[in-house]
Design a protein around this motif. Structure first.
Motif, PDB file in Angstrom:
ATOM      1  N   GLU A 109       4.550   6.493   0.902  1.00 22.10           N
ATOM      2  CA  GLU A 109       4.251   6.946   2.153  1.00 22.10           C
ATOM      3  C   GLU A 109       4.701   6.306   3.546  1.00 22.10           C
ATOM      4  O   GLU A 109       4.121   5.198   3.440  1.00 22.10           O
ATOM      5  CB  GLU A 109       2.921   7.449   2.112  1.00 22.10           C
ATOM      6  N   GLN A 137       0.818  -1.238  -0.074  1.00 25.74           N
ATOM      7  CA  GLN A 137      -0.156  -0.061  -0.012  1.00 25.74           C
ATOM      8  C   GLN A 137       0.812   1.304  -0.067  1.00 25.74           C
ATOM      9  O   GLN A 137       0.603   2.081  -0.455  1.00 25.74           O
ATOM     10  CB  GLN A 137      -0.940  -0.003   1.299  1.00 25.74           C
ATOM     11  N   SER A 138       2.002   1.185   0.788  1.00 26.21           N
ATOM     12  CA  SER A 138       2.849   2.436   0.876  1.00 26.21           C
ATOM     13  C   SER A 138       3.586   2.775  -0.546  1.00 26.21           C
ATOM     14  O   SER A 138       3.696   3.853  -1.039  1.00 26.21           O
ATOM     15  CB  SER A 138       3.882   2.114   1.860  1.00 26.21           C
ATOM     16  N   ALA A 159       1.185   4.428  -2.659  1.00 27.84           N
ATOM     17  CA  ALA A 159       1.106   5.796  -2.279  1.00 27.84           C
ATOM     18  C   ALA A 159       2.276   6.525  -2.114  1.00 27.84           C
ATOM     19  O   ALA A 159       2.434   7.487  -1.390  1.00 27.84           O
ATOM     20  CB  ALA A 159       0.354   5.667  -0.850  1.00 27.84           C
TER      21      ALA A 159
END
Length: 77
Positions: A22, A15-16, A19
């Motif tokens: 992040e 997920q990071s 993104a």
């Protein structure tokens, strides 16, 4: 650092990466502690879930994780 499983920490890393990295360092630290708790020596990532799934992208990711004390390998497709 929180007590998360290797699978949960790995999902947070994916997920990071999606993104724009992040909180990636925090997620790597969580993964490192989860690996230690579960007596694993390396994290296995799925190359299909990486933003840059080419050789240079994978090598860059491995180097970044290695600098933070986590060995990364990639699952074969």
């Amino acid at each position: 650092m929180s007590d998360v499983s290797v699978a949960a920490a790995t999902d947070r890393i994916y997920q990071s990466l999606q993104a724009d990295n992040e909180d990636i360092d925090r997620h790597i630290a969580d993964l490192k502690s989860a690996l230690k708790r579960e007596s694993l020596k390396e994290a296995v990532l799925d190359p299909a879930r990486l933003v840059q799934n080419n050789r240079s992208g994978r090598k860059l990711l491995q180097a970044y994780f290695r600098q933070r004390g986590v060995k990364v390998t990639f699952a074969s497709s």
